[in-house]
Design a protein around this motif. Structure first.
Motif: not given
Ligand code: FES
Length: 74
Positions: A20-23, A25-30, A59, A61
Motif C-alpha cells: 500500500s501507499s496512500c491508503e 484510494g488514490g494510488c492503486g498500490t493495494c 482497492l 484500502c
C-alpha cells in the motif's frame, strides 16, 4: 459507535502481505483481484468502466462488499 476496518487491514491481519501507499484510494498500490461478489468501490483510482463492467478488482484500502461476502484473489 462504528469503526471501519479496511480489507487491507483484514488481509494483513491474516498474514497476507498487500502493498500500500496512500491508503485513501488514490494510488492503486493495494489493488487485489475479485473472483466473486459485488464491490462497493470507494476509491478515485479505477475508471467507471473498471468498477462497473469488469468488477474484477478492488482497492483494498477503501473498498467494501455490497453483499455479505467477497471472494478475493490473493
Ligand atoms: S494504498 Fe493507495 S489506493 Fe490503496
Amino acid at each position: 459507535m462504528f469503526t471501519f476496518i479496511s480489507q487491507l487491514h483484514v488481509l494483513r491481519s491474516a498474514g497476507i502481505d498487500v502493498p500500500s501507499s496512500c491508503e485513501v484510494g488514490g494510488c492503486g498500490t493495494c489493488i487485489v483481484g475479485v473472483l466473486a461478489g459485488t464491490v462497493d468501490h470507494r476509491d478515485f483510482y479505477l475508471t467507471e468502466e473498471e468498477e462497473q463492467e469488469q468488477n474484477n478488482q478492488l482497492l483494498s484500502c477503501v473498498s467494501r462488499a455490497r453483499e455479505q461476502y467477497l471472494l478475493l484473489d490473493v
